[in-house]
Design an enzyme around this catalytic site. Sequence first.
Site, PDB file in Angstrom:
ATOM      1  N   ASP A 158       0.850  -1.205   0.000  1.00  0.00           N
ATOM      2  CA  ASP A 158       0.000   0.000   0.000  1.00  0.00           C
ATOM      3  C   ASP A 158       0.879   1.246   0.000  1.00  0.00           C
ATOM      4  O   ASP A 158       2.080   1.170   0.201  1.00  0.00           O
ATOM      5  CB  ASP A 158      -0.873   0.011   1.266  1.00  0.00           C
TER       6      ASP A 158
ATOM      7  N   ASP B 102       0.560   3.650   2.257  1.00  0.00           N
ATOM      8  CA  ASP B 102       0.350   4.234   3.581  1.00  0.00           C
ATOM      9  C   ASP B 102      -0.748   5.302   3.469  1.00  0.00           C
ATOM     10  O   ASP B 102      -1.816   4.966   2.974  1.00  0.00           O
ATOM     11  CB  ASP B 102       1.682   4.754   4.146  1.00  0.00           C
TER      12      ASP B 102
END
Length: 295
Positions: free
Chosen positions: A212, A214
């Site tokens: 991801d 973040d």
Amino acid sequence: MSASITPVIGLIGGSGLYDIDGLQDREWRHVPTPWGAPSDQLLFGTLAGIRCVFLPRHGRGHPNPPSALNFRANIDALKRSGVTDVISLSAVGSLQEQYPPGHFVIVDQFIDRTFAREKSFFGPGCVAHVSVAHPTCPRLSDAIADAGAELGLPMTKGGTYLVMEGPQFSTKAESLLYRQWGCDVIGMTNMPEAKLAREAELCYASVAMVTDFDCWHPDHDHVTVDQVVKVLFSNADKARALVKALIPRIGAPRGPCEAGCDRALDHALITAPEMRDPKMVAMLDAVAGRVLHAK
Ligand SMILES: CSC[C@H]1O[C@H](OP(=O)(O)O)[C@H](O)[C@@H]1O
Ligand SMILES: Nc1ncnc2[nH]cnc12
């Protein structure tokens, strides 16, 4: 170089990696340690004839959060099982545009922002200070890069992993700050694991697998576990292929580590022998027996 060490490969599987396929003569075994219980039993086996020991970092089924992991027990258990080289496999958030989900970073530096963990095997009664200036083993990192290139994996060699305490993900201000610090990826587990591996004189390398962005990225929503898990499974498949390509590259008999990981305690102990606490010395049998019992 004298070939005197027959490597035993330790694999620490992070989120989504609770088993490792392709191992022959598999056997899960309890390994008690003076520091308490590791996250789970350890899986012993061989791959291409090379002895391997796998430990799921959070335990099978992921019952243990990062702050509750007994990192000392995990590293001690690997060491007393004969492991010489540790490959850590971890899910991370990306702090850089050029590392999207699915990208792997072979970490070579850490910023340790954890604060609620036991960080050393040493302490009152036996004090030691090892260097972690270069916390990962270049030989292992090079081999991972070669194996990744052979498989055509999207991978970058070298990067800084910010280790946060968790379990909550970062605030946006923190995420932006870590980017300003030049960090590349963020996770919750590689410290104190890497520091303890160094104290235990184990070669250690870390593969950070991006799940991801973040929460700093203007075009991406903040990270959620669902999102992490979705990417985790495809990353885990790539990680298994990577391990299969990697182990034959690092499993041949070899000389001592050229970077000195396996001699980290040579100049680290400072407590005078007569002042050492025999109980501490006994607990350090696997980790530091080489130097504590040197004649
Ligand atoms: C499930 S996302 C957060 C979790 O995943 C990472 O763990 P690991 O390094 O063991 O793969 C991260 O550090 C968090 O513990
Ligand atoms: N964004 C993130 N922050 C901390 N740990 C993570 N593990 C996976 N993604 C993460």
